[in-house]
Write a protein that holds these residues in place. Structure first.
Motif, short mmCIF file in Angstrom:
data_model
loop_
_atom_site.label_atom_id
_atom_site.label_comp_id
_atom_site.label_asym_id
_atom_site.label_seq_id
_atom_site.Cartn_x
_atom_site.Cartn_y
_atom_site.Cartn_z
N THR A 1 -7.55 3.14 -4.78
CA THR A 1 -7.12 4.06 -3.84
C THR A 1 -8.59 4.38 -3.13
O THR A 1 -9.51 4.63 -3.87
CB THR A 1 -6.43 5.23 -4.52
OG1 THR A 1 -5.28 5.02 -5.20
CG2 THR A 1 -6.24 6.53 -3.64
N TYR A 2 -8.52 4.83 -1.95
CA TYR A 2 -9.78 4.83 -1.04
C TYR A 2 -9.16 5.94 0.06
O TYR A 2 -8.22 6.09 0.43
CB TYR A 2 -10.30 3.68 -0.25
CG TYR A 2 -10.36 2.62 -1.09
CD1 TYR A 2 -11.57 2.47 -1.99
CD2 TYR A 2 -9.39 1.63 -1.37
CE1 TYR A 2 -11.51 1.32 -3.07
CE2 TYR A 2 -9.42 0.44 -2.54
CZ TYR A 2 -10.54 0.59 -3.34
OH TYR A 2 -10.70 -0.64 -4.02
N LYS B 1 3.56 11.67 1.28
CA LYS B 1 3.29 10.54 0.59
C LYS B 1 4.35 9.55 1.07
O LYS B 1 5.55 9.81 1.02
CB LYS B 1 3.34 10.83 -0.77
CG LYS B 1 3.25 9.42 -1.78
CD LYS B 1 2.92 9.88 -3.24
CE LYS B 1 2.76 8.57 -4.19
NZ LYS B 1 3.04 8.96 -5.46
N ASN C 1 5.72 5.60 0.56
CA ASN C 1 5.58 4.08 -0.26
C ASN C 1 6.63 3.31 0.59
O ASN C 1 7.92 3.46 0.40
CB ASN C 1 6.56 4.51 -1.66
CG ASN C 1 6.12 3.12 -2.63
OD1 ASN C 1 6.27 2.12 -1.78
ND2 ASN C 1 6.31 3.18 -3.63
N SER D 1 -3.67 3.72 -0.99
CA SER D 1 -3.75 3.20 -2.26
C SER D 1 -3.25 1.90 -2.13
O SER D 1 -1.93 1.38 -2.09
CB SER D 1 -2.89 3.95 -3.19
OG SER D 1 -2.80 3.51 -4.62
N TYR D 2 -3.80 0.80 -2.80
CA TYR D 2 -3.35 -0.59 -2.65
C TYR D 2 -2.99 -1.04 -4.20
O TYR D 2 -3.41 -0.68 -5.25
CB TYR D 2 -4.72 -1.55 -2.62
CG TYR D 2 -5.42 -1.57 -1.26
CD1 TYR D 2 -5.08 -2.11 -0.17
CD2 TYR D 2 -6.39 -0.26 -0.89
CE1 TYR D 2 -5.71 -2.11 1.34
CE2 TYR D 2 -6.89 -0.20 0.32
CZ TYR D 2 -6.53 -1.03 1.28
OH TYR D 2 -6.69 -0.79 2.57
N GLN D 3 -1.64 -1.62 -4.07
CA GLN D 3 -0.90 -1.64 -5.16
C GLN D 3 -0.63 -3.32 -5.49
O GLN D 3 -0.45 -4.13 -4.49
CB GLN D 3 0.53 -1.27 -5.20
CG GLN D 3 0.32 0.32 -4.96
CD GLN D 3 -0.07 1.19 -5.90
OE1 GLN D 3 0.08 1.07 -6.81
NE2 GLN D 3 -1.15 1.99 -5.65
N LEU E 1 -5.35 8.88 2.44
CA LEU E 1 -5.50 8.06 1.10
C LEU E 1 -4.65 6.54 1.46
O LEU E 1 -3.54 6.92 1.98
CB LEU E 1 -5.17 8.71 0.00
CG LEU E 1 -6.07 10.09 -0.26
CD1 LEU E 1 -5.34 10.88 -1.37
CD2 LEU E 1 -7.43 9.56 -0.68
N GLN F 1 0.80 -1.12 0.08
CA GLN F 1 0.03 0.04 0.13
C GLN F 1 0.76 1.31 0.16
O GLN F 1 1.87 1.11 0.60
CB GLN F 1 -0.99 -0.06 1.19
CG GLN F 1 -1.87 -1.08 1.26
CD GLN F 1 -0.98 -2.27 1.74
OE1 GLN F 1 -0.42 -2.32 2.87
NE2 GLN F 1 -1.53 -3.52 1.05
N CYS G 1 -6.11 -3.55 -6.69
CA CYS G 1 -5.51 -2.23 -6.95
C CYS G 1 -6.59 -1.27 -6.76
O CYS G 1 -7.78 -1.46 -7.20
CB CYS G 1 -4.75 -1.90 -8.24
SG CYS G 1 -3.36 -3.13 -8.69
#
Length: 136
Positions: free
Chosen positions: A125-126, A90, A92, A113-115, A111, A45, A123
């Motif tokens: 983003t929520y 942000k 990662n 974001s599932y990757q 936010l 994520q 995948c």
């Protein structure tokens, strides 16, 4: 709700809870479980935090990354602790890179974001979810 909802049912919970006023989130435990459950359907994520201050943003990021089982992010950028507009962070966890900048948008929250590296992985983003959804 079953103990192990499908990715589609979990995604529906997250979509419904996205961008709500943090004070109107009536079932935070369901949202926490949905966020963590969907993590098992993705490879990693990425987190985006919109906050009023650097301190508030760092606390939220640390709480979310800890809840998802990641190491606490490295020392973050040099943005002002009290930006007049807000701050965006942000992170990662896969690359262990963190970016921080001023933010003038109206939203506050996180936010997620599932990757996935594979076609059958999830995948999406929520959010924005409440900064304090995962208290330390």
């Amino acid at each position: 709700m079953p103990d192990h909802p499908t990715a589609q049912a979990t995604e529906a919970i997250l979509i419904a809870a996205s961008d709500l006023d943090p004070n109107s989130l009536t079932e935070p435990e369901i949202v926490r479980k949905a966020l963590l459950s969907l993590a098992t359907a993705s490879d990693y994520q990425i987190f985006g935090v919109c906050a009023d201050s650097q301190i508030q943003g760092h606390l939220a990021l640390k709480a979310y990354t800890k809840a998802f089982g990641y190491e606490v992010p490295p020392t973050i950028g040099k943005a002002s602790q009290n930006s007049e507009h807000g701050i965006y962070i942000k992170f990662n966890p896969r690359t262990n890179l963190c970016h921080e900048d001023t933010y003038s948008g109206k939203y506050r929250g996180v936010l997620v974001s599932y990757q996935s590296d594979f076609a059958d992985g999830h995948c999406g983003t929520y959010g924005h979810f409440p900064l304090d959804l995962f208290h330390l």
